[in-house]
Scaffold this motif. Structure first.
Motif, PDB file in Angstrom:
ATOM      1  N   GLN A  50     -22.827  42.973  -5.098  1.00 47.18           N
ATOM      2  CA  GLN A  50     -21.302  43.511  -4.805  1.00 47.18           C
ATOM      3  C   GLN A  50     -20.911  44.764  -5.591  1.00 47.18           C
ATOM      4  OE1 GLN A  50     -18.071  40.827  -3.911  1.00 47.18           O
ATOM      5  NE2 GLN A  50     -16.988  42.627  -3.033  1.00 47.18           N
TER       6      GLN A  50
ATOM      7  N   LYS B 225     -22.651  36.431 -26.528  1.00 43.58           N
ATOM      8  CA  LYS B 225     -24.187  36.363 -27.230  1.00 43.58           C
ATOM      9  C   LYS B 225     -24.913  37.678 -27.350  1.00 43.58           C
ATOM     10  CE  LYS B 225     -24.207  31.290 -26.681  1.00 43.58           C
ATOM     11  NZ  LYS B 225     -24.416  30.246 -25.846  1.00 43.58           N
ATOM     12  N   THR B 226     -25.138  38.157 -25.976  1.00 45.54           N
ATOM     13  CA  THR B 226     -26.075  39.234 -26.085  1.00 45.54           C
ATOM     14  C   THR B 226     -25.363  40.685 -26.478  1.00 45.54           C
ATOM     15  OG1 THR B 226     -25.435  39.748 -23.806  1.00 45.54           O
ATOM     16  CG2 THR B 226     -27.497  38.511 -23.938  1.00 45.54           C
TER      17      THR B 226
ATOM     18  N   ARG C 187     -21.238  43.181 -19.323  1.00 50.73           N
ATOM     19  CA  ARG C 187     -21.362  42.308 -17.978  1.00 50.73           C
ATOM     20  C   ARG C 187     -20.327  42.702 -16.980  1.00 50.73           C
ATOM     21  NH1 ARG C 187     -25.712  38.828 -18.118  1.00 50.73           N
ATOM     22  NH2 ARG C 187     -26.179  38.398 -19.969  1.00 50.73           N
TER      23      ARG C 187
ATOM     24  N   PRO D 118     -17.131  40.464 -10.685  1.00 47.03           N
ATOM     25  CA  PRO D 118     -16.149  40.704  -9.573  1.00 47.03           C
ATOM     26  C   PRO D 118     -15.281  39.474  -9.498  1.00 47.03           C
ATOM     27  CG  PRO D 118     -18.468  40.574  -8.684  1.00 47.03           C
ATOM     28  CD  PRO D 118     -18.566  40.196  -9.939  1.00 47.03           C
TER      29      PRO D 118
ATOM     30  N   VAL E 258      -8.988  34.313 -12.614  1.00 47.46           N
ATOM     31  CA  VAL E 258      -9.250  32.722 -12.250  1.00 47.46           C
ATOM     32  C   VAL E 258     -10.532  32.253 -12.475  1.00 47.46           C
ATOM     33  CG1 VAL E 258      -8.749  30.832 -10.502  1.00 47.46           C
ATOM     34  CG2 VAL E 258      -7.094  32.782 -10.662  1.00 47.46           C
TER      35      VAL E 258
ATOM     36  N   GLN F 182     -15.081  29.800  -9.878  1.00 44.41           N
ATOM     37  CA  GLN F 182     -16.580  29.722  -9.582  1.00 44.41           C
ATOM     38  C   GLN F 182     -16.659  28.457  -8.674  1.00 44.41           C
ATOM     39  OE1 GLN F 182     -20.787  29.516 -11.683  1.00 44.41           O
ATOM     40  NE2 GLN F 182     -19.246  28.785 -13.012  1.00 44.41           N
TER      41      GLN F 182
ATOM     42  N   VAL G  47     -19.508  31.491 -17.274  1.00 44.62           N
ATOM     43  CA  VAL G  47     -20.011  31.896 -18.533  1.00 44.62           C
ATOM     44  C   VAL G  47     -18.691  33.076 -19.042  1.00 44.62           C
ATOM     45  CG1 VAL G  47     -21.569  33.029 -19.898  1.00 44.62           C
ATOM     46  CG2 VAL G  47     -22.042  31.273 -18.375  1.00 44.62           C
ATOM     47  N   TRP G  48     -18.549  33.738 -18.109  1.00 42.76           N
ATOM     48  CA  TRP G  48     -17.569  35.043 -18.306  1.00 42.76           C
ATOM     49  C   TRP G  48     -16.244  34.470 -19.227  1.00 42.76           C
ATOM     50  CZ3 TRP G  48     -12.755  34.925 -16.296  1.00 42.76           C
ATOM     51  CH2 TRP G  48     -12.584  34.533 -15.033  1.00 42.76           C
TER      52      TRP G  48
ATOM     53  N   ASN H  23     -16.904  34.915 -22.756  1.00 32.08           N
ATOM     54  CA  ASN H  23     -17.099  36.225 -23.097  1.00 32.08           C
ATOM     55  C   ASN H  23     -15.731  36.873 -23.111  1.00 32.08           C
ATOM     56  OD1 ASN H  23     -20.083  36.069 -22.425  1.00 32.08           O
ATOM     57  ND2 ASN H  23     -19.765  37.184 -20.593  1.00 32.08           N
TER      58      ASN H  23
ATOM     59  N   TYR I 130      -8.498  28.658  -3.821  1.00 32.51           N
ATOM     60  CA  TYR I 130      -8.612  28.270  -5.117  1.00 32.51           C
ATOM     61  C   TYR I 130      -7.956  26.772  -5.145  1.00 32.51           C
ATOM     62  CZ  TYR I 130      -9.029  32.804  -7.421  1.00 32.51           C
ATOM     63  OH  TYR I 130      -9.655  34.141  -7.821  1.00 32.51           O
TER      64      TYR I 130
HETATM   65  N1  F42 Z   1     -15.698  33.673  -9.718  1.00 35.26           N
HETATM   66  C1  F42 Z   1     -14.605  33.100 -10.121  1.00 35.26           C
HETATM   67  O1  F42 Z   1     -14.875  32.358 -10.996  1.00 35.26           O
HETATM   68  N2  F42 Z   1     -13.475  33.576  -9.512  1.00 35.26           N
HETATM   69  C2  F42 Z   1     -13.062  34.477  -8.689  1.00 35.26           C
HETATM   70  O2  F42 Z   1     -12.040  34.606  -8.324  1.00 35.26           O
HETATM   71  C3  F42 Z   1     -14.476  35.172  -8.128  1.00 35.26           C
HETATM   72  C4  F42 Z   1     -14.429  35.826  -6.910  1.00 35.26           C
HETATM   73  C5  F42 Z   1     -15.335  36.709  -6.663  1.00 35.26           C
HETATM   74  C6  F42 Z   1     -15.493  37.680  -5.634  1.00 35.26           C
HETATM   75  C7  F42 Z   1     -16.821  38.387  -5.413  1.00 35.26           C
HETATM   76  C8  F42 Z   1     -17.838  38.000  -5.837  1.00 35.26           C
HETATM   77  O3  F42 Z   1     -18.746  38.880  -5.659  1.00 35.26           O
HETATM   78  C9  F42 Z   1     -17.920  37.133  -6.738  1.00 35.26           C
HETATM   79  C10 F42 Z   1     -16.570  36.383  -7.204  1.00 35.26           C
HETATM   80  N3  F42 Z   1     -16.822  35.257  -8.017  1.00 35.26           N
HETATM   81  C11 F42 Z   1     -15.701  34.488  -8.646  1.00 35.26           C
HETATM   82  C12 F42 Z   1     -18.104  34.904  -9.017  1.00 35.26           C
HETATM   83  C13 F42 Z   1     -18.093  35.593 -10.382  1.00 35.26           C
HETATM   84  O4  F42 Z   1     -18.399  37.169 -10.027  1.00 35.26           O
HETATM   85  C14 F42 Z   1     -19.010  35.105 -11.249  1.00 35.26           C
HETATM   86  O5  F42 Z   1     -20.458  35.257 -10.621  1.00 35.26           O
HETATM   87  C15 F42 Z   1     -19.026  33.518 -11.502  1.00 35.26           C
HETATM   88  O6  F42 Z   1     -17.607  33.368 -11.701  1.00 35.26           O
HETATM   89  C16 F42 Z   1     -20.118  33.155 -12.314  1.00 35.26           C
HETATM   90  O7  F42 Z   1     -19.854  33.782 -13.706  1.00 35.26           O
HETATM   91  P1  F42 Z   1     -20.934  33.456 -14.711  1.00 35.26           P
HETATM   92  O8  F42 Z   1     -20.403  34.118 -16.077  1.00 35.26           O
HETATM   93  O9  F42 Z   1     -21.144  32.200 -14.836  1.00 35.26           O
HETATM   94  O10 F42 Z   1     -22.200  34.347 -14.077  1.00 35.26           O
HETATM   95  C17 F42 Z   1     -23.553  33.688 -13.973  1.00 35.26           C
HETATM   96  C18 F42 Z   1     -24.177  33.762 -12.525  1.00 35.26           C
HETATM   97  C19 F42 Z   1     -24.226  34.800 -14.868  1.00 35.26           C
HETATM   98  O11 F42 Z   1     -24.681  35.790 -14.390  1.00 35.26           O
HETATM   99  N4  F42 Z   1     -24.743  34.213 -15.784  1.00 35.26           N
HETATM  100  C20 F42 Z   1     -25.582  35.164 -16.574  1.00 35.26           C
HETATM  101  C21 F42 Z   1     -26.834  34.623 -16.675  1.00 35.26           C
HETATM  102  O12 F42 Z   1     -27.721  35.130 -17.339  1.00 35.26           O
HETATM  103  O13 F42 Z   1     -27.014  33.272 -16.333  1.00 35.26           O
HETATM  104  C22 F42 Z   1     -24.957  35.172 -18.087  1.00 35.26           C
HETATM  105  C23 F42 Z   1     -23.764  35.956 -18.241  1.00 35.26           C
HETATM  106  C24 F42 Z   1     -23.209  36.196 -19.753  1.00 35.26           C
HETATM  107  O14 F42 Z   1     -22.028  36.515 -19.749  1.00 35.26           O
HETATM  108  N5  F42 Z   1     -23.978  35.773 -20.827  1.00 35.26           N
HETATM  109  C25 F42 Z   1     -23.650  35.974 -22.115  1.00 35.26           C
HETATM  110  C26 F42 Z   1     -24.126  37.199 -22.859  1.00 35.26           C
HETATM  111  O15 F42 Z   1     -23.850  37.001 -24.265  1.00 35.26           O
HETATM  112  O16 F42 Z   1     -24.393  38.174 -22.144  1.00 35.26           O
HETATM  113  C27 F42 Z   1     -23.704  34.610 -22.779  1.00 35.26           C
HETATM  114  C28 F42 Z   1     -22.368  33.892 -22.972  1.00 35.26           C
HETATM  115  C29 F42 Z   1     -22.507  32.511 -23.268  1.00 35.26           C
HETATM  116  O17 F42 Z   1     -21.470  31.940 -24.049  1.00 35.26           O
HETATM  117  O18 F42 Z   1     -23.483  31.919 -23.061  1.00 35.26           O
END
Ligand code: F42
Length: 145
Positions: free
Chosen positions: A15, A46-47, A51, A54, A67, A70, A78-79, A82, A125
């Protein structure tokens, strides 16, 4: 320049690619819901990498409500960590890109007001909050003045 690291979830990374690659003219809605999405460009706590997350488009005046639902998963996405570490983000809403500053909404009254706006924009939600024992985190993104 920091490196961009795509999400590990294919459907999310795809996306972002479509939305950003088309300068905000394609991939603007969540799958089959037809409801609008924004892209929040944030910095990995951390990195230090770029990032791109969406999220549903929830608007309160000039501000966006973010919001951390997840899908009602047991853990915060995780975001949210961040954004807490680095509140300066860029938000793409279709073709419009703005620099914004984000804060977590802690005040109960303010959170309740913004939660109601969020549920109106994206009714699932409510179901997501009912699915999980954690209190879903709500952030407000305000334009940098
Ligand atoms: N998620 C929501 O929570 N709310 C929404 O309204 C929402 C809408 C939405 C609409 C479209 C769409 O495509 C996705 C949507 N999502 C929504 C999903 C959202 O985009 C995220 O994918 C979801 O919330 C999960 O977020 P996440 O940050 O946990 O992502 C995971 C899958 C991810 O990619 N993690 C990475 C990984 O490698 O596992 C790490 C990402 C990261 O930020 N790492 C940090 C770094 O330093 O780079 C480390 C941070 C740390 O403290 O560990």
């Amino acid at each position: 320049m920091a490196e961009y690291i795509p999400s590990t979830r294919d459907w999310v990374a795809e996306q972002v690619e479509l939305y950003e690659g088309s300068q905000g003219t394609e991939g603007l809605t969540l799958r089959d819901t037809g409801l609008p999405v924004i892209i929040v460009t944030n910095t990995g706590a951390k990195t230090g990498a770029i990032r791109k997350t969406p999220l549903m488009r929830v608007v309160d005046g000039d501000n966006y409500v973010l919001v951390g639902s997840q899908g009602g998963a047991p853990k915060h996405p995780v975001w949210v960590y961040n954004l807490t570490a680095e509140p300066n983000v860029e938000i793409r809403d279709g073709t419009i890109v703005q620099s914004m500053r984000v804060r977590e909404v802690i005040d109960t009254e303010e959170r309740n007001r913004l939660w109601a706006i969020a549920v109106e924009a994206f009714p699932p939600y409510t179901e997501y909050q009912n699915k999980t024992s954690r209190v879903i985190k709500v952030f407000l993104a305000e334009p940098k003045g």
